[in-house]
Write a protein that holds these residues in place. Sequence first.
Motif, PDB file in Angstrom:
ATOM      1  N   ASP A   1      25.349  -4.537  81.358  1.00  0.00           N
ATOM      2  CA  ASP A   1      25.598  -3.693  82.204  1.00  0.00           C
ATOM      3  C   ASP A   1      25.891  -2.360  81.697  1.00  0.00           C
ATOM      4  OD1 ASP A   1      23.752  -5.820  83.562  1.00  0.00           O
ATOM      5  OD2 ASP A   1      25.601  -5.979  84.797  1.00  0.00           O
ATOM      6  N   LYS A   2      27.485  -2.030  81.398  1.00  0.00           N
ATOM      7  CA  LYS A   2      28.361  -0.671  81.276  1.00  0.00           C
ATOM      8  C   LYS A   2      27.599   0.570  80.189  1.00  0.00           C
ATOM      9  CE  LYS A   2      32.312  -1.938  82.430  1.00  0.00           C
ATOM     10  NZ  LYS A   2      33.604  -2.163  81.412  1.00  0.00           N
ATOM     11  N   ILE A   3      26.469  -0.702  79.134  1.00  0.00           N
ATOM     12  CA  ILE A   3      25.425   0.473  78.616  1.00  0.00           C
ATOM     13  C   ILE A   3      24.228   0.672  78.780  1.00  0.00           C
ATOM     14  CG2 ILE A   3      24.306  -0.677  75.908  1.00  0.00           C
ATOM     15  CD1 ILE A   3      26.344  -2.565  75.532  1.00  0.00           C
ATOM     16  N   ALA A   4      23.835  -0.160  79.629  1.00  0.00           N
ATOM     17  CA  ALA A   4      22.736   0.579  80.216  1.00  0.00           C
ATOM     18  C   ALA A   4      22.896   1.644  81.255  1.00  0.00           C
ATOM     19  CB  ALA A   4      22.247  -1.167  80.869  1.00  0.00           C
ATOM     20  N   ALA A   5      23.472   1.725  81.587  1.00  0.00           N
ATOM     21  CA  ALA A   5      24.625   2.445  82.557  1.00  0.00           C
ATOM     22  C   ALA A   5      24.422   4.060  82.075  1.00  0.00           C
ATOM     23  CB  ALA A   5      25.532   2.340  83.552  1.00  0.00           C
ATOM     24  N   TYR A   6      25.458   4.058  80.693  1.00  0.00           N
ATOM     25  CA  TYR A   6      25.352   5.136  79.651  1.00  0.00           C
ATOM     26  C   TYR A   6      23.718   5.388  79.338  1.00  0.00           C
ATOM     27  CZ  TYR A   6      26.434   6.946  75.107  1.00  0.00           C
ATOM     28  OH  TYR A   6      26.389   7.829  74.338  1.00  0.00           O
ATOM     29  N   TRP A   7      22.518   4.939  79.038  1.00  0.00           N
ATOM     30  CA  TRP A   7      21.869   5.230  78.503  1.00  0.00           C
ATOM     31  C   TRP A   7      20.832   5.027  79.643  1.00  0.00           C
ATOM     32  CZ3 TRP A   7      21.496   6.245  73.863  1.00  0.00           C
ATOM     33  CH2 TRP A   7      21.952   5.438  73.172  1.00  0.00           C
ATOM     34  N   ARG A   8      21.073   5.455  80.858  1.00  0.00           N
ATOM     35  CA  ARG A   8      19.946   6.069  82.205  1.00  0.00           C
ATOM     36  C   ARG A   8      21.171   7.277  82.505  1.00  0.00           C
ATOM     37  NH1 ARG A   8      21.390   0.674  84.326  1.00  0.00           N
ATOM     38  NH2 ARG A   8      22.918   1.143  85.435  1.00  0.00           N
ATOM     39  N   GLU A   9      22.281   7.259  82.160  1.00  0.00           N
ATOM     40  CA  GLU A   9      22.872   8.425  82.438  1.00  0.00           C
ATOM     41  C   GLU A   9      22.784   9.940  82.065  1.00  0.00           C
ATOM     42  OE1 GLU A   9      27.222   7.955  82.139  1.00  0.00           O
ATOM     43  OE2 GLU A   9      27.554   7.092  84.327  1.00  0.00           O
ATOM     44  N   ARG A  10      21.861   9.289  80.264  1.00  0.00           N
ATOM     45  CA  ARG A  10      21.243  10.045  79.228  1.00  0.00           C
ATOM     46  C   ARG A  10      19.763  10.418  79.113  1.00  0.00           C
ATOM     47  NH1 ARG A  10      25.967   8.243  78.600  1.00  0.00           N
ATOM     48  NH2 ARG A  10      27.892   9.646  77.742  1.00  0.00           N
ATOM     49  N   ASP A  11      19.184   9.412  80.762  1.00  0.00           N
ATOM     50  CA  ASP A  11      17.881   9.056  80.783  1.00  0.00           C
ATOM     51  C   ASP A  11      17.561   9.165  79.512  1.00  0.00           C
ATOM     52  OD1 ASP A  11      15.513   9.891  82.666  1.00  0.00           O
ATOM     53  OD2 ASP A  11      15.299  11.446  81.912  1.00  0.00           O
ATOM     54  N   THR A  12      17.737   7.963  78.487  1.00  0.00           N
ATOM     55  CA  THR A  12      17.487   7.811  77.934  1.00  0.00           C
ATOM     56  C   THR A  12      16.944   6.134  77.464  1.00  0.00           C
ATOM     57  OG1 THR A  12      18.682   9.461  76.245  1.00  0.00           O
ATOM     58  CG2 THR A  12      18.139   7.817  74.982  1.00  0.00           C
ATOM     59  N   VAL A  13      15.858   6.493  76.700  1.00  0.00           N
ATOM     60  CA  VAL A  13      15.867   4.523  76.831  1.00  0.00           C
ATOM     61  C   VAL A  13      15.713   4.825  75.346  1.00  0.00           C
ATOM     62  CG1 VAL A  13      14.195   3.016  77.112  1.00  0.00           C
ATOM     63  CG2 VAL A  13      14.227   4.992  79.226  1.00  0.00           C
ATOM     64  N   PRO A  14      17.344   3.760  74.415  1.00  0.00           N
ATOM     65  CA  PRO A  14      16.980   3.357  72.965  1.00  0.00           C
ATOM     66  C   PRO A  14      16.049   1.939  72.591  1.00  0.00           C
ATOM     67  CG  PRO A  14      18.536   2.558  74.255  1.00  0.00           C
ATOM     68  CD  PRO A  14      17.722   3.482  75.304  1.00  0.00           C
TER      69      PRO A  14
ATOM     70  N   GLN B   1      18.924  -6.456  78.731  1.00  0.00           N
ATOM     71  CA  GLN B   1      19.727  -5.716  79.655  1.00  0.00           C
ATOM     72  C   GLN B   1      20.457  -4.863  79.461  1.00  0.00           C
ATOM     73  OE1 GLN B   1      22.286  -9.556  80.699  1.00  0.00           O
ATOM     74  NE2 GLN B   1      23.837  -8.377  82.433  1.00  0.00           N
ATOM     75  N   SER B   2      20.544  -4.391  78.312  1.00  0.00           N
ATOM     76  CA  SER B   2      21.685  -3.258  78.114  1.00  0.00           C
ATOM     77  C   SER B   2      20.604  -1.904  77.947  1.00  0.00           C
ATOM     78  CB  SER B   2      22.468  -3.146  76.925  1.00  0.00           C
ATOM     79  OG  SER B   2      22.975  -4.184  76.645  1.00  0.00           O
ATOM     80  N   GLY B   3      19.070  -1.766  78.631  1.00  0.00           N
ATOM     81  CA  GLY B   3      19.116  -0.865  78.292  1.00  0.00           C
ATOM     82  C   GLY B   3      18.114  -0.399  77.124  1.00  0.00           C
ATOM     83  N   TYR B   4      18.174  -1.121  76.512  1.00  0.00           N
ATOM     84  CA  TYR B   4      16.973  -1.273  75.039  1.00  0.00           C
ATOM     85  C   TYR B   4      15.472  -1.832  75.339  1.00  0.00           C
ATOM     86  CZ  TYR B   4      20.729  -0.106  72.088  1.00  0.00           C
ATOM     87  OH  TYR B   4      21.918  -0.256  72.341  1.00  0.00           O
ATOM     88  N   THR B   5      14.418  -0.832  74.637  1.00  0.00           N
ATOM     89  CA  THR B   5      12.906  -1.363  74.693  1.00  0.00           C
ATOM     90  C   THR B   5      13.149  -1.938  73.462  1.00  0.00           C
ATOM     91  OG1 THR B   5      12.512   0.420  76.115  1.00  0.00           O
ATOM     92  CG2 THR B   5      11.002  -1.015  74.672  1.00  0.00           C
ATOM     93  N   ILE B   6      12.620  -3.268  73.465  1.00  0.00           N
ATOM     94  CA  ILE B   6      12.573  -3.765  72.021  1.00  0.00           C
ATOM     95  C   ILE B   6      10.816  -3.581  71.493  1.00  0.00           C
ATOM     96  CG2 ILE B   6      11.970  -6.141  70.796  1.00  0.00           C
ATOM     97  CD1 ILE B   6      14.731  -5.666  72.149  1.00  0.00           C
ATOM     98  N   VAL B   7      11.236  -3.301  70.050  1.00  0.00           N
ATOM     99  CA  VAL B   7       9.906  -2.518  69.532  1.00  0.00           C
ATOM    100  C   VAL B   7       9.823  -4.033  67.956  1.00  0.00           C
ATOM    101  CG1 VAL B   7      10.341  -0.756  70.100  1.00  0.00           C
ATOM    102  CG2 VAL B   7      11.609  -1.531  67.762  1.00  0.00           C
ATOM    103  N   HIS B   8       8.645  -3.776  67.637  1.00  0.00           N
ATOM    104  CA  HIS B   8       7.663  -4.843  66.712  1.00  0.00           C
ATOM    105  C   HIS B   8       8.389  -4.134  65.201  1.00  0.00           C
ATOM    106  CE1 HIS B   8       7.102  -7.381  69.727  1.00  0.00           C
ATOM    107  NE2 HIS B   8       6.089  -6.201  70.104  1.00  0.00           N
ATOM    108  N   GLU B   9       8.992  -3.006  64.870  1.00  0.00           N
ATOM    109  CA  GLU B   9       9.215  -1.974  63.989  1.00  0.00           C
ATOM    110  C   GLU B   9      10.574  -1.591  63.497  1.00  0.00           C
ATOM    111  OE1 GLU B   9       5.665   0.076  61.858  1.00  0.00           O
ATOM    112  OE2 GLU B   9       4.102  -1.128  63.172  1.00  0.00           O
ATOM    113  N   ALA B  10      10.867  -2.353  62.385  1.00  0.00           N
ATOM    114  CA  ALA B  10      12.874  -0.935  61.867  1.00  0.00           C
ATOM    115  C   ALA B  10      12.225   0.143  62.496  1.00  0.00           C
ATOM    116  CB  ALA B  10      13.497  -2.662  60.893  1.00  0.00           C
TER     117      ALA B  10
END
Length: 91
Positions: A21-34, A59-68
């Motif tokens: 949840d802390k990691i997700a808040a970090y990304w939300r504050e930066r208006d970024t979706v890693p 849960q940490s705010g990331y989007t899962i992608v299918h390529e590295a």
Amino acid sequence: MSAKTTVISTELLQQQFDYCDKIAAYWRERDTVPTAYVETYGCQQNEADSERIRGFFVQSGYTIVHEAENADAVVMNTCAIREHAEQRVFG
């Protein structure tokens, strides 16, 4: 060969969720979706573990992608029991 069960305490699991949840808040504050990519080599247990890893990423705010390529985080999940899976990673 006997199976061994690992028990994770409720407190430790809650700590992990709080950290996510802390990691997700970090990304939300930066208006970024890693983005995150998880590659799995090995058995069905590795696949199950990779699904858990993906869940923690989401849960940490990331989007899962299918390529590295261009992923912000890349996880290579291999089997330490079966050497063949590790050799496939390096091959």
